[in-house]
Write an enzyme that holds these catalytic residues in place. Structure first.
Site, PDB file in Angstrom:
ATOM      1  N   ASN A  24       0.831  -1.213   0.000  1.00  0.00           N
ATOM      2  CA  ASN A  24       0.000   0.000   0.000  1.00  0.00           C
ATOM      3  C   ASN A  24       0.863   1.259   0.000  1.00  0.00           C
ATOM      4  O   ASN A  24       0.560   2.228  -0.696  1.00  0.00           O
ATOM      5  CB  ASN A  24      -0.931   0.005   1.214  1.00  0.00           C
ATOM      6  CG  ASN A  24      -2.235  -0.733   0.928  1.00  0.00           C
ATOM      7  OD1 ASN A  24      -2.387  -1.337  -0.130  1.00  0.00           O
ATOM      8  ND2 ASN A  24      -3.171  -0.682   1.847  1.00  0.00           N
ATOM      9  N   CYS A  47      -7.616   3.237   3.584  1.00  0.00           N
ATOM     10  CA  CYS A  47      -6.441   2.356   3.557  1.00  0.00           C
ATOM     11  C   CYS A  47      -5.142   3.126   3.428  1.00  0.00           C
ATOM     12  O   CYS A  47      -4.336   3.135   4.358  1.00  0.00           O
ATOM     13  CB  CYS A  47      -6.591   1.350   2.429  1.00  0.00           C
ATOM     14  SG  CYS A  47      -8.067   0.358   2.633  1.00  0.00           S
TER      15      CYS A  47
END
Ligand code: UGA
Length: 450
Positions: A227, A279
């Site tokens: 991520n 996220c």
């Protein structure tokens, strides 16, 4: 296999639904009894493409069961997937209190051996703590608890497709038995033994993910490292975009050509308002925090975070330059969700934009195909419209904040006739500057010549 899913948020529901579609018997539970009642009544509490279809089929085939009784759910499964939230604290550190609470529940309610799988996004070394907590809360009793890490790589909006067609499944374990159990759970996914609602039996051939067995620490790190890398890529493209504006180059041309190098890749190089959602912003902070706690300097990530926060300032520079005084102006905000195909507004750039517009005294009219109800709760003074053309009526400016298809396909000729002033400030680079100019618009976007 009999599985338990604790936490019926977006990750838990997609995981539960897809594993039920893969033939497992899934028992879902949540601390929020209202959510369980809703699910029992056949209502899906979040908007995610194909999710209701997969859940309804699983319910009809009696493959999925909902209960508000955590103990009952824990006892029903051999493998327990923890899918609870890990929100950020003030410091950026992930708040793991829900994981801790679940560990206590499992340790005190289990009636036999369990494989406890971390599905929630957690910082590295959580597995070690989880193993210790399970032992401590069960007072080192006779029941054996193994721990695994199985991070999810689902994107909101395409989560069901991502689950059924993963590019990789990462499983962190410390023993062979746990590895074997996880292989069995995912075998139907990798062998395509499920009803795929996305492709209706016509799944593309040859694209099949790989199941990677790693250590628990590595699996946890893989999630945050992935991520954070994607977030870095976006911020990099955004700095290139700022450079393009100063130099008079076109960011779309630059990033497209860069991306054709397979070592770089074309994805996640889209310049604009930057990344939002629940996220990237929180994972990047948690990763910076984790690195700090073990004495590793991750200034590179701090810079990516700073660039992202400054996107809204850059956008307001454009707004002030084009619209001049904001007070008293009627402004149409097109898009509220943090990205298209979701109703999620957490850390959505549009929210910060609306907050500042209201602060500066604008009359805000907003449209979004899915996220209006959630936004109304945050900004009750904003006027909401289902039809974007109604939102644009009499507007002094249109601000494009989310790349929804309906906005991409807007008829600007029609919209222009409704607006008080033909001004579009596009935060997602959705339209051709030349075409917008031809239609008589004062059009502004990111990193492209006017
Ligand atoms: C992200 C990851 O892509 C998933 O792999 C991961 O599983 C998930 O986080 C998670 O940790 O649960 P998601 O937050 O759903 O998924 O959204 P993305 O599609 O990754 O987009 C994130 C943000 O970046 C959005 O605000 C999007 O508009 C922005 N973005 C994306 C850009 O600004 N430019 C781009 O080129 C791409």
């Amino acid at each position: 296999m009999k599985l338990t899913v604790i936490g019926c948020g977006y990750v838990g529901l997609v995981t539960g639904a897809c594993l039920a579609a893969a033939g497992h018997e899934v028992h879902c539970t949540d601390i929020d009894a209202k959510r369980i009642d809703m699910l029992k009544a056949g209502k899906v509490p979040i908007y995610e493409q194909y999710l209701d279809e997969v859940l309804n089929r699983a319910v009809a085939e009696k493959k999925i069961h909902y209960t508000a009784n955590t103990g009952e759910a824990i006892r029903a499964g051999e493998v327990i997937f923890i899918c609870v939230g890990t929100p950020p604290k003030e410091s950026g550190e992930a708040d793991l209190s829900a994981i801790d609470h679940v560990a206590r529940e499992i340790a005190t309610q289990a009636n036999g051996a369990k494989l406890v799988v971390e599905k929630s996004t957690v910082p590295a070394l959580t597995g070690v703590q989880l193993q210790k907590a399970l032992a401590a809360y069960s007072q080192n009793g006779p029941i054996k608890f193994d721990v695994a890490s199985n991070p999810e790589f689902l994107r909101e909006g395409t989560a069901v497709a991502d689950f059924f067609h993963p590019d990789r499944i990462v499983v962190g374990v410390e023993d062979q038995r746990s590895a074997q159990m996880m292989r069995e759970i995912y075998a139907p996914i990798l062998e395509r033994r499920f009803h795929c609602p996305v492709h209706e039996g016509q799944c593309p051939v040859g694209v099949s993910g790989e199941l990677l067995i790693t250590t628990i620490n590595s699996a946890e790190l893989i999630k945050h490292a992935s991520n954070s890398f994607l977030a870095l890529k976006i911020s990099y493209a955004n700095v290139i975009s700022d450079l393009c504006e100063r130099i008079g180059a076109d960011v779309e041309q630059v990033t497209h050509a860069m991306g054709l190098d397979p070592r770089i890749g074309t994805q996640f190089l889209k310049a604009g308002l930057g990344f939002g959602g629940f996220c990237f912003p929180k994972d990047i902070q948690a990763f910076i925090h984790l690195a700090g706690t073990v004495g590793v300097d991750f200034d590179m990530l701090k810079a990516a975070e700073k660039v992202n926060k400054q996107r809204i300032d850059r956008y307001f520079e454009k707004i002030h330059k084009a619209l001049w005084v904001v007070r008293g102006k009627r402004v149409a905000v097109l898009g509220l969700a943090f990205k298209a195909n979701t109703d999620d507004i957490r850390f959505a750039p549009a929210l910060e934009i609306i907050r500042r517009l209201l602060e500066e005294g604008a009359e805000v009219h907003a449209c979004d195909p899915e996220a209006v109800n959630k936004t109304r709760a945050v900004f009750p003074s904003v006027k909401y419209h289902e039809d974007p053309y109604e939102g644009l009526r009499a507007a002094d400016a249109a601000l494009v904040c989310t790349e929804w298809k309906i906005f991409r396909e807007l008829d600007w000729e029609r919209a222009g006739k409704l607006m008080a002033r033909r001004l579009v400030i596009d935060g997602r680079n959705l339209y051709s500057p030349d075409k917008m100019q031809e239609l008589g618009f004062d059009y502004h976007s990111f990193g492209r010549p006017q």
